[in-house]
Scaffold this active site. Structure first.
Site, short mmCIF file in Angstrom:
data_model
loop_
_atom_site.label_atom_id
_atom_site.label_comp_id
_atom_site.label_asym_id
_atom_site.label_seq_id
_atom_site.Cartn_x
_atom_site.Cartn_y
_atom_site.Cartn_z
N GLU A 473 0.83 -1.23 0.00
CA GLU A 473 0.00 0.00 0.00
C GLU A 473 0.86 1.27 0.00
O GLU A 473 0.54 2.25 0.66
CB GLU A 473 -0.99 -0.02 1.17
CG GLU A 473 -2.02 -1.12 1.01
CD GLU A 473 -3.18 -1.07 1.98
OE1 GLU A 473 -3.44 -0.01 2.57
OE2 GLU A 473 -3.84 -2.10 2.12
C1 LIG Z 1 2.30 -9.63 1.28
C2 LIG Z 1 2.07 -8.73 0.12
C3 LIG Z 1 0.78 -8.39 -0.25
C4 LIG Z 1 0.56 -7.57 -1.36
N1 LIG Z 1 -0.73 -7.30 -1.77
C5 LIG Z 1 -0.92 -6.62 -2.92
C6 LIG Z 1 -2.24 -6.47 -3.48
O1 LIG Z 1 -3.23 -6.89 -2.88
N2 LIG Z 1 -2.38 -5.86 -4.67
C7 LIG Z 1 -1.31 -5.37 -5.36
O2 LIG Z 1 -1.50 -4.82 -6.43
N3 LIG Z 1 -0.05 -5.47 -4.85
C8 LIG Z 1 0.16 -6.09 -3.67
N4 LIG Z 1 1.43 -6.23 -3.16
C9 LIG Z 1 2.54 -5.60 -3.86
C10 LIG Z 1 3.09 -4.41 -3.11
O3 LIG Z 1 2.22 -3.34 -3.20
C11 LIG Z 1 4.49 -4.16 -3.71
O4 LIG Z 1 5.33 -5.12 -3.11
C12 LIG Z 1 4.98 -2.77 -3.47
O5 LIG Z 1 4.28 -1.89 -4.28
C13 LIG Z 1 6.47 -2.63 -3.78
O6 LIG Z 1 6.77 -3.17 -5.03
P1 LIG Z 1 7.98 -4.20 -5.17
O7 LIG Z 1 7.86 -5.19 -4.08
O8 LIG Z 1 8.03 -4.68 -6.55
O9 LIG Z 1 9.26 -3.35 -4.84
P2 LIG Z 1 10.09 -2.42 -5.83
O10 LIG Z 1 9.19 -1.41 -6.46
O11 LIG Z 1 10.92 -3.25 -6.70
O12 LIG Z 1 10.99 -1.67 -4.77
C14 LIG Z 1 12.06 -2.30 -4.06
C15 LIG Z 1 12.58 -1.31 -3.04
O13 LIG Z 1 12.99 -0.10 -3.71
C16 LIG Z 1 12.28 1.02 -3.22
N5 LIG Z 1 12.01 1.93 -4.31
C17 LIG Z 1 11.37 1.68 -5.48
N6 LIG Z 1 11.30 2.79 -6.22
C18 LIG Z 1 11.91 3.77 -5.54
C19 LIG Z 1 12.17 5.15 -5.77
N7 LIG Z 1 11.74 5.77 -6.87
N8 LIG Z 1 12.83 5.84 -4.85
C20 LIG Z 1 13.24 5.25 -3.70
N9 LIG Z 1 13.03 3.97 -3.42
C21 LIG Z 1 12.36 3.23 -4.31
C22 LIG Z 1 11.01 0.44 -2.62
O14 LIG Z 1 10.46 1.27 -1.62
C23 LIG Z 1 11.51 -0.87 -2.06
O15 LIG Z 1 12.09 -0.66 -0.81
C24 LIG Z 1 1.66 -7.04 -2.06
C25 LIG Z 1 2.96 -7.36 -1.66
C26 LIG Z 1 3.17 -8.19 -0.59
C27 LIG Z 1 4.57 -8.54 -0.21
#
Ligand SMILES: Cc1cc2nc3c(=O)[nH]c(=O)nc-3n(C[C@H](O)[C@H](O)[C@H](O)COP(=O)(O)OP(=O)(O)OC[C@H]3O[C@@H](n4cnc5c(N)ncnc54)[C@H](O)[C@@H]3O)c2cc1C
Length: 662
Positions: A473
């Site tokens: 979120e």
């Molecule tokens: C248990 C769980 C439940 C979930 N439920 C849902 C759901 O119901 N629906 C849904 O759509 N998604 C869901 N998600 C996805 C969740 O919203 C994403 O994991 C989240 O948006 C982060 O994306 P990512 O994990 O690909 O991390 P990435 O985007 O790859 O980021 C990796 C790290 O880099 C940081 N980062 C990325 N971009 C930047 C930037 N521009 N500047 C600084 N830091 C940055 C992030 O904060 C993070 O720490 C869920 C994830 C989990 C683990």
């Protein structure tokens, strides 16, 4: 113009400022003073994207196109960044009315009883399954339609009552909390309540309120924090009556059990201002539509009974009438949904944190080591005091924002983002400290404790379950960027054009003039002493904290301005610096909410020494954090750290990989 010359350049213009009332919103005020238009400007007129990579530019343009300008009135938290401290907006504390409280009482009592008597959180964690009878039981008491209006089969309760339900759920079981919250905070109910047509509401709200599970599918393998890289496609059929969806979604919470999903998909691009612009559209999709497959159930460190899925779409036909809002407005739907939906997590965090404080408090008074209860040792006492202060502030901020939302008191996206970011991070700290207070028992599972005859008190389950709150979120990093973007908005509107090489020179020169006019009035005022404004019926201890917050918001505004002057258009790359400003504003919001809430409790006859003890302690510790943030804006190792990381990414420093099993 050199980047470092913006400040003297702006202030050197001898134009008399005509600042309006300090209670006016920044956007309106800036618009009036500069004749800048308050309507949403195109991203390109505010931020120079010419030197960005294609990926960066596309991500930014999409985000900007989906962003509504901040409400004309600003908000308490957004105004902190421009040195305007509108305590009147949050004081007296906007407490939930007795009538609204009473409306939620029956359901909340049922929910509390149901959780205690029928939900075995440790067993759910151990098996990774929520029993079917829990789905039925929760549906019977209305837990899947808490905010859905009665005419659509829900309970029709307010955000504040929904928040109180989230506190109960969070304090008991993270898995059930996530099920209920994903279903209605981001699943079908919330976007339909905000954007749905009457037909959509009539068709879907009774279903989801009755217990048909819903979910929200945005994330993909290559599209995490950056939705611009989304690849799931929705192509219109030749007659335009439907769309054909192809692609895959990742980590869709509730997906395994859902009957209906909100799916974000890429629809054909549009030409905007001569350039192709990506379009993301939100669809309601029935899970039984041919071609849709729940392909995999993901498992995690915590929330072990999360029904989280990989969802595959192969030629899935979705009728046009299932679009939420309009074609191309999907990201806006997602952002707006989350602006409100984000309040559920902090409310659940209040529940988790109160429970962990209670476990720690009891253990610290019972457990004797070195001749005294461990709570008498300073190191443990310090942790428990910090937990108590943070729980108090978390509750104050979350329910203040919930209540303002119920009163439709303007644009609260900054407040809800601050609540989400701050509460999830503090809860993680509280869980970590609770584990330390419980020592080895904190690390031991409830089943193991029970197996050797000790009370099955879970700390490790709460710790595992709450970690993800800082990731989904809107991760903490993205929340900081989101808040920083809004914080810089008034300044970008006034002065952003100066540095925008995509604009004609005449427009940039005009921006120098208008921004000079504005800053010549605004900037000196950030140095003026506040004078003392005695706030009606505010205890003198709390008044002192409010005085501090008033002065500190000006200091924050000055600091932000100096950073803009120093870094110019490159400020958006100074993420660590910006995060300190965001940290300061968030702590100021927490202090202010704490004071307002504290006075409300005093007015209700709560023991004043208790209220003031916790409120004063919290404010003092928040002020120390603020001092640290300010210090970091002057002295830090950011640049070196960044450089070091780039070296590591480039495969240098092999010694740091020596001697390990790889
Ligand atoms: C248990 C769980 C439940 C979930 N439920 C849902 C759901 O119901 N629906 C849904 O759509 N998604 C869901 N998600 C996805 C969740 O919203 C994403 O994991 C989240 O948006 C982060 O994306 P990512 O994990 O690909 O991390 P990435 O985007 O790859 O980021 C990796 C790290 O880099 C940081 N980062 C990325 N971009 C930047 C930037 N521009 N500047 C600084 N830091 C940055 C992030 O904060 C993070 O720490 C869920 C994830 C989990 C683990």
């Amino acid at each position: 113009m050199g980047q470092s010359s913006i400040l003297p350049a702006l202030l050197g213009l001898e134009v008399r400022a005509t600042m309006k009332s300090p209670l006016e919103a920044p956007e309106k005020q800036i618009a009036e003073e500069t004749s800048a238009k308050p309507e949403k400007p195109l991203a390109s007129s505010v931020i120079d994207t010419s030197k960005m990579s294609k990926g960066q530019r596309e991500a930014l343009e999409l985000a900007e196109a989906s962003r509504d300008p901040l409400d004309d009135r600003g908000s308490f938290a957004s105004n902190l960044f421009i040195g305007r401290y509108d305590f009147d907006r949050i004081y007296p504390y906007p407490a939930q009315s007795e009538q609204d409280r009473a409306a939620g009482e029956e359901f909340l009592q049922k929910l509390e009883n149901y959780l205690r008597e029928h939900v075995d959180a440790d067993e759910i964690d151990r098996t990774g399954e929520i029993p079917p009878e829990n789905f039925r039981g929760l549906a019977e008491i209305g837990a899947f339609g808490i905010k859905v209006p009665k005419k659509y089969g829900g309970l029709g309760l307010s955000q504040s009552n929904y928040g109180r339900a989230a506190v109960l759920l969070g304090s008991w079981d993270g898995n059930v909390a996530a099920l209920v919250s994903a279903h209605q905070s981001i699943g079908v109910a919330q976007p339909l309540l905000l954007f749905g047509t009457e037909e959509q509401k009539q068709k879907y709200l009774p279903r989801v309120a009755g217990g048909e599970i819903s979910a929200f599918a945005l994330t993909e393998t290559h599209a995490g924090s950056d939705p611009a890289t989304m690849s799931l496609r929705a192509d219109p059929t030749p007659d335009g009556s439907a769309f054909i969806l192809n692609g895959e979604k990742l980590w869709c919470t509730n997906g395994v059990k859902a009957g209906v999903l909100v799916v974000m998909a890429k629809t054909p691009p549009k030409i905007v201002a001569g350039k192709e612009r990506k379009q993301i559209t939100a669809f309601i999709v029935d899970v039984d539509t041919p071609g849709l497959e729940i392909a995999y159930r993901c498992r995690f460190m915590g929330l072990r009974a999360l029904y989280n899925a990989v969802v595959k779409f192969k030629d899935v036909r979705v009728p046009r009438e299932n679009i939420i809002a309009k074609e191309g407005q999907g990201l806006k739907v997602a952002l707006m949904t989350l602006n409100t939906g984000r309040l559920t997590l902090p409310a659940a965090c209040v529940g988790v944190s109160k429970r962990l404080l209670e476990i720690s408090r009891k253990w610290a008074s019972e457990r004797v080591q070195w001749g005294v209860p461990i709570g008498k040792h300073g190191a443990i006492a310090g942790k428990i005091a910090e937990m108590a202060g943070n729980v108090f502030a978390m509750e104050a901020m979350t329910f203040l924002s919930s209540s303002l939302l119920d009163r439709k008191a303007g644009d609260l996206r900054i407040e809800t983002a601050m609540c989400k970011m701050w509460a999830t991070e503090m809860t993680w700290k509280i869980a970590d400290d609770a584990m330390q207070v419980r020592g080895g028992r904190g690390y031991e599972t409830a089943a193991s404790l029970a197996g050797r005859g000790e009370p099955p008190i879970s700390v490790e389950r709460f710790l595992r379950d709450c970690r993800v709150n800082m990731i989904f979120e809107g991760s903490s990093e993205i929340m900081r960027l989101f808040i920083a973007r809004e914080a810089l908005d008034p300044h970008l509107k006034v002065g952003g054009a100066i540095f925008n090489t995509q604009l004609p020179m005449s427009e940039r020169a005009k921006a120098v003039f208008t921004s000079g006019k504005f800053y010549a009035g605004w900037y000196p005022r950030q140095w003026l002493p506040n004078g003392t404004r005695k706030i009606d019926n505010l205890h003198r201890d709390l008044q002192k904290q409010v005085d501090y917050a008033t002065a500190t918001s000006k200091k924050l505004a000055r600091g932000l301005f100096h950073a803009m002057a120093r870094f110019g258009p490159k400020l958006d790359r100074e993420q660590l610096l910006l995060s300190r400003f965001v940290g300061i504003a968030t702590e100021l919001f927490a202090i202010s909410a704490t004071c307002s809430y504290g006075q409300h409790l005093l007015g209700q006859g709560k023991a004043s020494e208790e209220v003031l003890s916790v409120a004063n302690y919290f404010c003092r510790s928040a002020r120390l954090r603020i001092d640290n943030h300010f210090a970091g804006t002057h002295r830090n190792a950011d640049k070196r750290g960044y450089q070091l990381t780039q070296e590591l990414l480039a495969d240098k420093h092999a010694m740091l990989r020596d001697g390990i099993v790889r």
